[in-house]
Design an enzyme around this catalytic site. Sequence first.
Site, PDB file in Angstrom:
ATOM      1  N   ARG A 103      62.469 -73.543 -11.789  1.00 50.30           N
ATOM      2  CA  ARG A 103      62.937 -74.232 -10.590  1.00 50.30           C
ATOM      3  C   ARG A 103      63.885 -73.319  -9.828  1.00 50.30           C
ATOM      4  O   ARG A 103      64.848 -72.794 -10.392  1.00 50.30           O
ATOM      5  CB  ARG A 103      63.652 -75.527 -10.995  1.00 50.30           C
ATOM      6  CG  ARG A 103      63.868 -76.434  -9.804  1.00 50.30           C
ATOM      7  CD  ARG A 103      64.251 -77.801 -10.254  1.00 50.30           C
ATOM      8  NE  ARG A 103      65.627 -77.820 -10.711  1.00 50.30           N
ATOM      9  CZ  ARG A 103      66.397 -78.897 -10.632  1.00 50.30           C
ATOM     10  NH1 ARG A 103      65.920 -80.013 -10.146  1.00 50.30           N
ATOM     11  NH2 ARG A 103      67.619 -78.868 -11.065  1.00 50.30           N
ATOM     12  N   THR A 107      66.288 -73.974  -3.520  1.00 52.01           N
ATOM     13  CA  THR A 107      65.376 -74.917  -2.841  1.00 52.01           C
ATOM     14  C   THR A 107      65.052 -76.120  -3.727  1.00 52.01           C
ATOM     15  O   THR A 107      64.517 -77.112  -3.243  1.00 52.01           O
ATOM     16  CB  THR A 107      64.054 -74.222  -2.488  1.00 52.01           C
ATOM     17  OG1 THR A 107      63.415 -73.838  -3.719  1.00 52.01           O
ATOM     18  CG2 THR A 107      64.275 -72.987  -1.637  1.00 52.01           C
ATOM     19  N   ASP A 201      65.733 -81.586 -25.513  1.00 54.53           N
ATOM     20  CA  ASP A 201      65.081 -80.445 -24.875  1.00 54.53           C
ATOM     21  C   ASP A 201      63.993 -79.906 -25.802  1.00 54.53           C
ATOM     22  O   ASP A 201      64.288 -79.383 -26.873  1.00 54.53           O
ATOM     23  CB  ASP A 201      66.125 -79.362 -24.576  1.00 54.53           C
ATOM     24  CG  ASP A 201      65.525 -78.214 -23.785  1.00 54.53           C
ATOM     25  OD1 ASP A 201      64.527 -77.605 -24.267  1.00 54.53           O
ATOM     26  OD2 ASP A 201      66.002 -77.916 -22.693  1.00 54.53           O
ATOM     27  N   ASP A 204      64.218 -76.157 -26.805  1.00 51.74           N
ATOM     28  CA  ASP A 204      65.294 -75.902 -27.775  1.00 51.74           C
ATOM     29  C   ASP A 204      64.928 -76.412 -29.151  1.00 51.74           C
ATOM     30  O   ASP A 204      65.205 -75.768 -30.174  1.00 51.74           O
ATOM     31  CB  ASP A 204      66.588 -76.595 -27.316  1.00 51.74           C
ATOM     32  CG  ASP A 204      67.205 -75.902 -26.108  1.00 51.74           C
ATOM     33  OD1 ASP A 204      66.694 -74.840 -25.705  1.00 51.74           O
ATOM     34  OD2 ASP A 204      68.192 -76.430 -25.574  1.00 51.74           O
TER      35      ASP A 204
HETATM   36  N1  URA Z   1      62.410 -81.359 -20.573  1.00 46.42           N
HETATM   37  C1  URA Z   1      62.738 -81.548 -21.869  1.00 46.42           C
HETATM   38  O1  URA Z   1      62.595 -80.651 -22.685  1.00 46.42           O
HETATM   39  N2  URA Z   1      63.242 -82.751 -22.231  1.00 46.42           N
HETATM   40  C2  URA Z   1      63.418 -83.768 -21.362  1.00 46.42           C
HETATM   41  O2  URA Z   1      63.858 -84.838 -21.768  1.00 46.42           O
HETATM   42  C3  URA Z   1      63.068 -83.549 -20.009  1.00 46.42           C
HETATM   43  C4  URA Z   1      62.567 -82.339 -19.633  1.00 46.42           C
END
Ligand code: URA
Length: 210
Positions: A103, A107, A201, A204
Amino acid sequence: MRVHVADHPLITHKLTVLRDVNTPSPTFRALAEELVTLLAYEATRNVTVVPVTVQTPVAETKGVAIAEPRPLVVPILRAGLGMLEGMVKLVPSAEVGFLGMVRNEETLEPSTYAERLPDDLSDRQCFVLDPMLATGGSLSAAIDFLFRRGAQDVTAICLLGAPEGVAAIEKATEGKNVTLVLGALDERLNEKGYIVPGLGDAGDRLYGTV
Ligand code: URA
């Protein structure tokens, strides 16, 4: 757009372990792979096949083979990589391409920072792998990229989706041949853009960055 949300106790069981904050990365990776294989079964329901004849030890019979051009599997970097093995296990003849989306912080639009795909995707069935359908920004950009290259139809496989993301993809791909296959449809996005209840995430958790 067709949306298919998995409804199978084995998938829900594996997703429950995946969601658990105490599940360590090696288990998380193994489960993500297994889940993708199960979701890929549904996602490939309309894969194009051609009739073939095969000789069994007993008789000649008719069957099918996956048609050319081969399906293209496109994991979105980085978290989509954790879904690749589970997909190619089920469709070993698929070709694999890569898309890296990021991203732009000015923008707020997703842009492509890495791309390894055939130039011409005419008549290709494409399977995009992205574990978390949150806002839908990067996934809709990836889908748009594939159609602009000539893809015939695009199926996205996500472990979890938020209603906001599903609506965004629906809007962005109106009139196009798109299928969304989700392991589960969660409640919402929180103020940080995380899926609730989600699993945190995905990148992660797959790769142990905390
Ligand atoms: N990306 C992720 O890894 N987890 C989320 O909850 C949203 C986007």
